[in-house]
Design an enzyme around this catalytic site. Structure first.
Site, PDB file in Angstrom:
ATOM      1  N   ASP A 106     -50.916  61.888 -10.023  1.00 11.51           N
ATOM      2  CA  ASP A 106     -50.864  61.226  -9.573  1.00 11.51           C
ATOM      3  C   ASP A 106     -52.584  60.501 -10.586  1.00 11.51           C
ATOM      4  O   ASP A 106     -52.123  59.397 -10.715  1.00 11.51           O
ATOM      5  CB  ASP A 106     -52.137  60.853  -8.464  1.00 11.51           C
ATOM      6  CG  ASP A 106     -52.390  60.044  -7.611  1.00 11.51           C
ATOM      7  OD1 ASP A 106     -51.782  59.040  -7.250  1.00 11.51           O
ATOM      8  OD2 ASP A 106     -53.295  59.643  -7.222  1.00 11.51           O
ATOM      9  N   CYS A 212     -48.942  50.360  -2.004  1.00  9.25           N
ATOM     10  CA  CYS A 212     -49.811  51.110  -3.171  1.00  9.25           C
ATOM     11  C   CYS A 212     -51.484  51.633  -2.111  1.00  9.25           C
ATOM     12  O   CYS A 212     -51.624  52.513  -1.128  1.00  9.25           O
ATOM     13  CB  CYS A 212     -49.921  52.064  -4.306  1.00  9.25           C
ATOM     14  SG  CYS A 212     -50.582  52.770  -4.670  1.00  9.25           S
ATOM     15  N   TYR A 216     -52.144  54.333   1.142  1.00  6.26           N
ATOM     16  CA  TYR A 216     -53.635  55.500   0.533  1.00  6.26           C
ATOM     17  C   TYR A 216     -54.673  55.007   2.093  1.00  6.26           C
ATOM     18  O   TYR A 216     -55.605  55.926   2.407  1.00  6.26           O
ATOM     19  CB  TYR A 216     -53.769  55.860  -0.500  1.00  6.26           C
ATOM     20  CG  TYR A 216     -53.092  56.165  -1.368  1.00  6.26           C
ATOM     21  CD1 TYR A 216     -53.583  57.840  -1.576  1.00  6.26           C
ATOM     22  CD2 TYR A 216     -51.699  55.668  -1.505  1.00  6.26           C
ATOM     23  CE1 TYR A 216     -53.060  58.690  -2.319  1.00  6.26           C
ATOM     24  CE2 TYR A 216     -51.063  57.026  -2.488  1.00  6.26           C
ATOM     25  CZ  TYR A 216     -51.703  58.308  -2.764  1.00  6.26           C
ATOM     26  OH  TYR A 216     -50.701  59.188  -3.590  1.00  6.26           O
ATOM     27  N   GLU A 285     -43.529  55.452  -3.074  1.00  6.82           N
ATOM     28  CA  GLU A 285     -44.163  56.133  -2.465  1.00  6.82           C
ATOM     29  C   GLU A 285     -43.690  57.199  -1.582  1.00  6.82           C
ATOM     30  O   GLU A 285     -44.492  58.041  -1.852  1.00  6.82           O
ATOM     31  CB  GLU A 285     -45.561  54.820  -2.016  1.00  6.82           C
ATOM     32  CG  GLU A 285     -46.221  53.846  -2.289  1.00  6.82           C
ATOM     33  CD  GLU A 285     -47.433  54.872  -3.349  1.00  6.82           C
ATOM     34  OE1 GLU A 285     -47.572  56.048  -2.824  1.00  6.82           O
ATOM     35  OE2 GLU A 285     -47.904  54.407  -4.318  1.00  6.82           O
TER      36      GLU A 285
END
Length: 613
Positions: A106, A212, A216, A285
């Site tokens: 990440d 993204c 999240y 993802e």
């Protein structure tokens, strides 16, 4: 048995059969039997008002582009949430070594994310947009600081922790290529001559980054809701708190608002490009999460612990409103009414005598009214006056025998009325071939059937009056291998006689078919059974299976089940709880007749749980 109040629209041929719904346009049955709000065609089932009706989708005018794309590709978010890595992370038993590897990946990804924002800022054509992008980039730098804090705790160097894996490389290259204008049909870097062309690239970049942020934010809130203050410290609380925080949620929304703003002046073709970029980012993802190496047992996907050589996976599913959007009785009734002769028409000599369309419509109305009234009375007659504290399968089975007697009597009334007489088999097959199933249903079964190494079998158990309709609906998707257990029409020269070969009419018939099927497989292998259903008629099968999955939002199923001591648990929280208890050498412990059923809102959840990405 199911009945419906029908307000058919008379048309000359099956090819123009229509259903009318007050809250939606008229839909040609053979073009699409996809209905979201069947309010004038009130479908009655063995669970009456419990039928799961999907919520009305927001119109384009009500939602911005980013929100519409998130809804359209929500399926990918489900697969991300159900990945082994994220389930372990949510449960708190993810091994630290795996989390360290993830943080290292990440770290590389966020550096590319920050660079993509920088390039987008250069392309934005007004100060407000530039300021918003600058603020979003600062948010990424804060994420990197959080990663640094993890590293300080571990006493290591992020840049040296792990080699960048292929999934991370693939994702970062996609982001940076998009931000550099390397998108099909777009001029390359250095060739963006006008402010509009630059703004377009900024919009494309935000379209590739928005998934993204939203994903999240979604995962952060989902995981935070599962935190239990009574269970001590969750080892990844800092991560969860960051992505569930108001500031991160606001950043995700800011990103989406900016995407909406930058895309206002784009053409339909350019908006299609953003949609493709958004979808690609969502898939990347999922691949990013699935690429994280795990050296521990996990409860997902279910087939991970499946040994085809010694195990057998048997998947059972209901059909009406579990697989379909419209109940099959509605389709059969509409075919009967629309193809029936008018009262002033003479019937062909070689055709079975049948009612006129007007008579059929009236008869259906009377049958529906009687069924509705008596169904409610039947349900109330066997419901315990007080909620049962401890689930007892035999008690529920005995109670549902009363419902079974009622369903058989209702079936007899339909047969005696003659409303199903005179329907052409070819018309039934054509309707089935064009029957739209629930999103993700067909894909799931195709994946199961095509995986020859899985050693899985699929059985469809249904009250449907006509098994040919079910077989036709699946054969159009190449699913001829599914085993269908349903009632059957009798035909004379391809025209229905109005009689039904009664095979599966009630909850008791259904569970008997379920048990008979299991018995035929024998005990030469370890059998694992899964049942997917949505109604009271599925209740016994759901409880007999090793894993019972309730799809949709049936209030009647929950009301009856809860009153008899059945516990309904949302599948994802249930899996997270199991993962907490799952250690090397332990069993996932799926038990039949445990009184526990798992609930899902879509076939994507079923697919993600059983098969994974």
């Amino acid at each position: 048995m199911r009945f419906l109040f029908t307000n058919p629209i008379k048309t000359p041929l099956l090819s123009s059969i229509l259903f009318h719904f007050p809250n939606s346009p008229r839909l040609g049955l053979l073009d699409s039997v996809r209905v979201n709000s069947p309010s004038s065609l009130t479908t009655q089932r063995s669970s009456l008002s419990m039928a799961a009706i999907p919520p009305k989708s927001p119109s384009p005018e009500e939602e911005g582009l980013a929100r519409r794309l998130w809804i359209k590709f929500k399926r990918e978010s489900v697969f991300a949430m159900y990945s082994p890595f994220t389930v372990c992370l949510a449960s708190g038993n993810l091994k630290l070594e795996t989390f360290r590897h993830y943080i290292a990946q990440d770290f590389h990804f966020l550096k590319a994310f920050s660079q993509a924002y920088e390039l987008a800022e250069e392309c934005a054509d007004d100060d407000d947009a530039k300021l918003s992008i600058s603020e979003l980039r600062k948010g990424v730098l804060e994420e990197l600081k959080m990663h640094d804090s993890f590293v300080k705790e571990w006493g290591t160097d992020l840049a040296k922790m792990a080699t960048v894996n292929s999934a991370t490389v693939k994702y970062t290259e996609f982001l940076l290529a998009t931000a550099s204008g390397k998108v099909e049909g777009v001029k390359g870097p250095g060739k963006l001559a006008t402010p509009f062309e630059k703004t377009k690239v900024a919009a494309y970049t935000l379209g590739a980054m928005s998934p993204c942020m939203r994903l999240y934010a979604f995962l952060g809130k989902e995981f935070h809701a599962l935190l239990n203050a009574n269970e001590g410290n969750h080892p990844y609380t800092k991560w969860i708190d960051n992505y569930s925080s108001e500031s991160f949620q606001a950043s995700a929304l800011q990103n989406e608002d900016l995407l909406d703003k930058l895309s206002v002046s784009l053409t339909g073709e350019e908006l299609d490009i953003i949609e493709k970029l958004y979808h690609q980012a969502m898939k990347l993802e999922v691949e990013f999460f699935c690429a994280q190496p795990l050296a521990q047992p996990t409860v997902v996907p279910l087939i991970k612990g499946h040994n085809p050589a010694g195990d057998r996976l048997i998947i059972f599913s209901d059909f009406d409103l579990t697989c379909t959007i419209v109940d099959s009785s509605a389709i059969l009734a509409e075919i009967a009414i629309v193809t029936a002769p008018k009262s002033d028409q003479n019937q062909p000599e070689n055709q079975l005598g049948r009612m006129s369309s007007g008579e059929l419509r009236n008869t259906w109305g009377l049958l529906s009214k009687q069924y509705t009234e008596e169904y409610e009375q039947c349900i109330e007659s066997f419901m315990p006056s007080e909620k049962v504290e401890n689930f007892n399968y035999e008690t529920l089975h005995k109670a549902l025998e009363q419902l079974s007697h009622f369903e058989k009597r209702a079936n007899s009334r339909v047969i005696e009325s003659g409303v199903l007489k005179g329907i052409n088999l070819e018309d039934i097959k054509k309707a089935g071939e064009r029957l739209s199933l629930q999103d993700g249903c067909t894909t799931f079964f195709q994946k199961v059937v095509k995986n020859e190494n899985l050693n899985a079998n699929v059985h469809v158990l249904s009250y449907c009056w006509c098994g040919d309709l079910i077989r036709a609906s699946f054969s159009s998707a190449g699913l001829n291998a599914l085993n269908v257990h349903a009632n059957e029409f009798t035909f004379k020269e391809s025209i229905s006689t109005g009689e039904i070969i009664e095979k599966v009419e009630s909850p008791i018939d259904k569970v008997q078919a379920f048990n008979n099927t299991l018995e035929k497989y024998g005990t030469d292998r370890k059998n694992l059974s899964v049942y997917i259903g949505d109604s009271v008629g599925d209740l016994l099968c759901l409880l007999e299976a090793d894993i019972g999955i309730v799809i949709g939002s049936s209030s009647s199923l929950r009301r009856v089940g809860s009153q008899f001591g059945v516990t309904f648990i949302p599948l994802y929280p249930g899996l997270v709880k199991k993962q907490k208890e799952y250690t090397e050498g332990s069993s996932s412990n799926w038990k039949e007749k445990s009184g526990i059923l798992y609930t899902v809102s879509s076939w994507a959840e079923v697919h993600a749980f059983i098969l994974g990405w």
